[in-house]
Design a protein around this motif. Structure first.
Motif, PDB file in Angstrom:
ATOM      1  N   LEU A   1       0.823  -1.213   0.000  1.00  0.00           N
ATOM      2  CA  LEU A   1       0.000   0.000   0.000  1.00  0.00           C
ATOM      3  C   LEU A   1       0.858   1.265   0.000  1.00  0.00           C
ATOM      4  CD1 LEU A   1      -2.701  -0.955   2.674  1.00  0.00           C
ATOM      5  CD2 LEU A   1      -3.120  -0.613   0.237  1.00  0.00           C
ATOM      6  N   CYS A   2       1.955   1.216   0.735  1.00  0.00           N
ATOM      7  CA  CYS A   2       2.692   2.448   1.043  1.00  0.00           C
ATOM      8  C   CYS A   2       3.921   2.695   0.177  1.00  0.00           C
ATOM      9  CB  CYS A   2       3.144   2.418   2.500  1.00  0.00           C
ATOM     10  SG  CYS A   2       1.792   2.278   3.677  1.00  0.00           S
ATOM     11  N   ARG A   3       4.397   1.687  -0.530  1.00  0.00           N
ATOM     12  CA  ARG A   3       5.709   1.805  -1.180  1.00  0.00           C
ATOM     13  C   ARG A   3       5.815   3.050  -2.073  1.00  0.00           C
ATOM     14  NH1 ARG A   3       8.928  -2.503  -1.511  1.00  0.00           N
ATOM     15  NH2 ARG A   3       7.160  -3.899  -1.530  1.00  0.00           N
ATOM     16  N   ASP A   4       6.765   3.919  -1.726  1.00  0.00           N
ATOM     17  CA  ASP A   4       7.140   5.085  -2.556  1.00  0.00           C
ATOM     18  C   ASP A   4       6.016   6.104  -2.758  1.00  0.00           C
ATOM     19  OD1 ASP A   4       9.690   3.980  -2.893  1.00  0.00           O
ATOM     20  OD2 ASP A   4       9.087   2.883  -4.692  1.00  0.00           O
ATOM     21  N   VAL A   5       4.970   6.087  -1.923  1.00  0.00           N
ATOM     22  CA  VAL A   5       3.874   7.046  -2.163  1.00  0.00           C
ATOM     23  C   VAL A   5       4.335   8.472  -1.862  1.00  0.00           C
ATOM     24  CG1 VAL A   5       1.882   5.506  -1.831  1.00  0.00           C
ATOM     25  CG2 VAL A   5       2.905   6.675   0.160  1.00  0.00           C
ATOM     26  N   ASP A   6       3.653   9.423  -2.504  1.00  0.00           N
ATOM     27  CA  ASP A   6       3.947  10.844  -2.261  1.00  0.00           C
ATOM     28  C   ASP A   6       3.542  11.245  -0.847  1.00  0.00           C
ATOM     29  OD1 ASP A   6       4.954  11.521  -4.860  1.00  0.00           O
ATOM     30  OD2 ASP A   6       2.902  11.305  -5.604  1.00  0.00           O
ATOM     31  N   LEU A   7       2.419  10.676  -0.362  1.00  0.00           N
ATOM     32  CA  LEU A   7       1.967  11.000   0.998  1.00  0.00           C
ATOM     33  C   LEU A   7       1.361   9.758   1.652  1.00  0.00           C
ATOM     34  CD1 LEU A   7       1.247  13.027   3.298  1.00  0.00           C
ATOM     35  CD2 LEU A   7      -0.931  13.407   2.126  1.00  0.00           C
ATOM     36  N   LEU A   8       1.803   9.492   2.870  1.00  0.00           N
ATOM     37  CA  LEU A   8       1.196   8.442   3.709  1.00  0.00           C
ATOM     38  C   LEU A   8       0.452   9.119   4.857  1.00  0.00           C
ATOM     39  CD1 LEU A   8       0.757   5.598   4.936  1.00  0.00           C
ATOM     40  CD2 LEU A   8       3.057   5.788   5.949  1.00  0.00           C
ATOM     41  N   VAL A   9      -0.849   8.800   4.987  1.00  0.00           N
ATOM     42  CA  VAL A   9      -1.660   9.256   6.119  1.00  0.00           C
ATOM     43  C   VAL A   9      -1.823   8.040   7.020  1.00  0.00           C
ATOM     44  CG1 VAL A   9      -3.896  10.196   6.808  1.00  0.00           C
ATOM     45  CG2 VAL A   9      -2.858  10.916   4.646  1.00  0.00           C
ATOM     46  N   HIS A  10      -1.250   8.100   8.225  1.00  0.00           N
ATOM     47  CA  HIS A  10      -1.140   6.881   9.050  1.00  0.00           C
ATOM     48  C   HIS A  10      -1.581   7.118  10.485  1.00  0.00           C
ATOM     49  CE1 HIS A  10       0.623   3.343  10.993  1.00  0.00           C
ATOM     50  NE2 HIS A  10       0.750   2.811   9.786  1.00  0.00           N
ATOM     51  N   ASP A  11      -2.290   6.165  11.025  1.00  0.00           N
ATOM     52  CA  ASP A  11      -2.660   6.072  12.440  1.00  0.00           C
ATOM     53  C   ASP A  11      -1.443   6.392  13.327  1.00  0.00           C
ATOM     54  OD1 ASP A  11      -3.374   5.105  15.006  1.00  0.00           O
ATOM     55  OD2 ASP A  11      -4.382   3.340  14.199  1.00  0.00           O
ATOM     56  N   ALA A  12      -1.671   7.322  14.292  1.00  0.00           N
ATOM     57  CA  ALA A  12      -0.601   7.653  15.256  1.00  0.00           C
ATOM     58  C   ALA A  12      -1.254   7.953  16.602  1.00  0.00           C
ATOM     59  CB  ALA A  12       0.193   8.849  14.751  1.00  0.00           C
ATOM     60  N   GLN A  13      -2.231   7.127  16.980  1.00  0.00           N
ATOM     61  CA  GLN A  13      -3.112   7.495  18.094  1.00  0.00           C
ATOM     62  C   GLN A  13      -2.429   7.540  19.454  1.00  0.00           C
ATOM     63  OE1 GLN A  13      -7.030   5.969  17.889  1.00  0.00           O
ATOM     64  NE2 GLN A  13      -7.571   6.500  19.982  1.00  0.00           N
ATOM     65  N   TYR A  14      -1.559   6.564  19.735  1.00  0.00           N
ATOM     66  CA  TYR A  14      -1.055   6.427  21.109  1.00  0.00           C
ATOM     67  C   TYR A  14       0.409   6.817  21.255  1.00  0.00           C
ATOM     68  CZ  TYR A  14      -5.247   3.576  21.830  1.00  0.00           C
ATOM     69  OH  TYR A  14      -6.533   3.134  21.898  1.00  0.00           O
ATOM     70  N   THR A  15       0.713   7.485  22.359  1.00  0.00           N
ATOM     71  CA  THR A  15       2.117   7.659  22.716  1.00  0.00           C
ATOM     72  C   THR A  15       2.687   6.281  23.055  1.00  0.00           C
ATOM     73  OG1 THR A  15       1.634   7.884  25.057  1.00  0.00           O
ATOM     74  CG2 THR A  15       1.598   9.919  23.742  1.00  0.00           C
ATOM     75  N   PRO A  16       4.012   6.123  23.049  1.00  0.00           N
ATOM     76  CA  PRO A  16       4.583   4.820  23.420  1.00  0.00           C
ATOM     77  C   PRO A  16       4.101   4.354  24.796  1.00  0.00           C
ATOM     78  CG  PRO A  16       6.243   6.161  22.365  1.00  0.00           C
ATOM     79  CD  PRO A  16       5.034   7.052  22.527  1.00  0.00           C
ATOM     80  N   ALA A  17       3.953   5.276  25.754  1.00  0.00           N
ATOM     81  CA  ALA A  17       3.487   4.866  27.092  1.00  0.00           C
ATOM     82  C   ALA A  17       2.047   4.352  27.034  1.00  0.00           C
ATOM     83  CB  ALA A  17       3.578   6.051  28.053  1.00  0.00           C
ATOM     84  N   GLU A  18       1.199   5.030  26.286  1.00  0.00           N
ATOM     85  CA  GLU A  18      -0.192   4.574  26.143  1.00  0.00           C
ATOM     86  C   GLU A  18      -0.258   3.239  25.414  1.00  0.00           C
ATOM     87  OE1 GLU A  18      -2.229   9.041  25.910  1.00  0.00           O
ATOM     88  OE2 GLU A  18      -1.610   8.010  24.085  1.00  0.00           O
ATOM     89  N   PHE A  19       0.600   3.098  24.392  1.00  0.00           N
ATOM     90  CA  PHE A  19       0.615   1.849  23.632  1.00  0.00           C
ATOM     91  C   PHE A  19       0.984   0.676  24.536  1.00  0.00           C
ATOM     92  CE2 PHE A  19       2.515  -1.363  20.827  1.00  0.00           C
ATOM     93  CZ  PHE A  19       1.494  -1.503  19.898  1.00  0.00           C
ATOM     94  N   GLY A  20       1.836   0.935  25.511  1.00  0.00           N
ATOM     95  CA  GLY A  20       2.230  -0.124  26.442  1.00  0.00           C
ATOM     96  C   GLY A  20       1.035  -0.715  27.170  1.00  0.00           C
ATOM     97  N   GLU A  21       0.030   0.095  27.413  1.00  0.00           N
ATOM     98  CA  GLU A  21      -1.172  -0.388  28.115  1.00  0.00           C
ATOM     99  C   GLU A  21      -2.277  -0.816  27.161  1.00  0.00           C
ATOM    100  OE1 GLU A  21      -2.246   2.930  30.511  1.00  0.00           O
ATOM    101  OE2 GLU A  21      -0.469   2.766  31.784  1.00  0.00           O
ATOM    102  N   ARG A  22      -2.158  -0.456  25.864  1.00  0.00           N
ATOM    103  CA  ARG A  22      -3.252  -0.700  24.911  1.00  0.00           C
ATOM    104  C   ARG A  22      -2.710  -1.314  23.620  1.00  0.00           C
ATOM    105  NH1 ARG A  22      -5.808   5.424  25.388  1.00  0.00           N
ATOM    106  NH2 ARG A  22      -6.151   5.381  27.642  1.00  0.00           N
ATOM    107  N   SER A  23      -1.776  -2.223  23.761  1.00  0.00           N
ATOM    108  CA  SER A  23      -1.089  -2.713  22.566  1.00  0.00           C
ATOM    109  C   SER A  23      -1.984  -3.590  21.696  1.00  0.00           C
ATOM    110  CB  SER A  23       0.170  -3.488  22.963  1.00  0.00           C
ATOM    111  OG  SER A  23      -0.189  -4.597  23.757  1.00  0.00           O
TER     112      SER A  23
END
Ligand SMILES: [Zn+2]
Ligand SMILES: [Zn+2]
Length: 285
Positions: free
Chosen positions: A194-216
């Motif tokens: 999906l992403c290879r060499d695209v001009d723009l990637l719009v990507h999920d970035a919801q959680y900080t690393p600390a939040e991700f630790g609890e909601r992985s």
């Protein structure tokens, strides 16, 4: 290709004095290319103002008020705007929705049930316009007007897809909801495609690393993982998307600064955070 963000939040719309700069509506993105009908990515609460913008465009241009929609999945935050699309009141209006069927019931069955009493006062059929719903096979590649569309399943909570759009030599990958792997770096082959060499990637970035630790296992990514995907796939620009509804403008500024620093240190692409109301030109076409 031009995109405008009308909803950039994940999970639930939000509204607070410290959530003004990035905006509080959930996922809905307008994609426009000269000579093509408008294309909408997801039907979150941002669809309401997006529809108002399109009503002005159609009134000025005299084009038939037809739009195409690509839906990533059926979670509330991606469909809640559907009944509030103003052009449903236009008898000439036509919304053609494409969404993934996967191994669960597709949007052809589920969306008419979601816009229906007792959840909403009227059914989709009762609006003056026409709504057509197509269940997409996944994976697949197809043409939508002049767009080449690739659809691939991506890891999330429940069956979900990402899209790659190409037109006139410009390319966009949209992965609104994407579960980062526990190792924080590996990238699935389908995501790479999906992403290879695209001009723009719009990507999920919801959680900080600390939040991700609890909601992985809650189905989302960190800004750091979005940078890793962008780097691995050789994308030219990255937009962080699907911001957590609990994050303030100040927190999002910090999250963005961290992702920009990481990308710089790894030799990755420029990073921005999606903001409601902002438009971006993608590539040359
Ligand atoms: Zn979502
Ligand atoms: Zn979701």
């Amino acid at each position: 290709m031009n995109i405008t963000y009308f909803g950039v939040r994940g999970s639930c719309p939000c509204s607070a004095p410290d959530q003004v700069r990035y905006g509080g509506n959930t996922s809905s993105v307008l994609v426009e290319t000269d000579g093509e009908p408008p294309l909408i990515l997801d039907l979150g609460s941002g669809l309401r103002p997006l529809g108002d913008r399109l009503a002005i465009r159609f009134a000025r241009s005299g084009e038939p008020p037809k739009v195409n929609v690509l839906l990533t999945h059926l979670h509330y935050d991606h469909i809640i705007g559907l009944p509030f699309y103003g052009l449903h009141q236009d008898p000439d209006g036509h919304m053609v929705i494409h969404g993934p069927a996967g191994h669960e019931e597709g949007p052809g069955l589920t969306l008419p049930r979601a816009v229906h009493p007792p959840y909403f006062p009227v059914t989709l059929d009762e609006f003056p316009d026409q709504t057509t719903i197509h269940d997409l096979p996944v994976p697949s590649v197809f043409s939508l007007g002049g767009y080449r569309v690739m659809v691939q399943a991506v890891a999330h909570a429940g069956f979900t897809v990402g899209y790659r759009l190409e037109i006139n030599g410009s390319s966009l990958a949209y992965l609104s909801d994407h579960q980062a792997p526990l190792d924080g770096v590996s990238v699935e082959p389908s995501v790479m495609e999906l992403c290879r060499d695209v001009d723009l990637l719009v990507h999920d970035a919801q959680y900080t690393p600390a939040e991700f630790g609890e909601r992985s296992d809650w189905g989302h990514s960190t800004p750091d993982y979005a940078v890793r995907v962008a780097l691995s796939a050789g994308v030219k620009r990255l937009h962080l998307f699907h911001h957590d509804p609990a994050h303030s403008d100040g927190q999002l500024d910090e999250i963005l600064a961290g992702a920009q620093a990481l990308s710089r240190s790894l030799g990755g692409p420029p990073v921005e955070a999606a903001r409601e109301g902002e438009s971006h030109r993608i590539g040359e076409g």
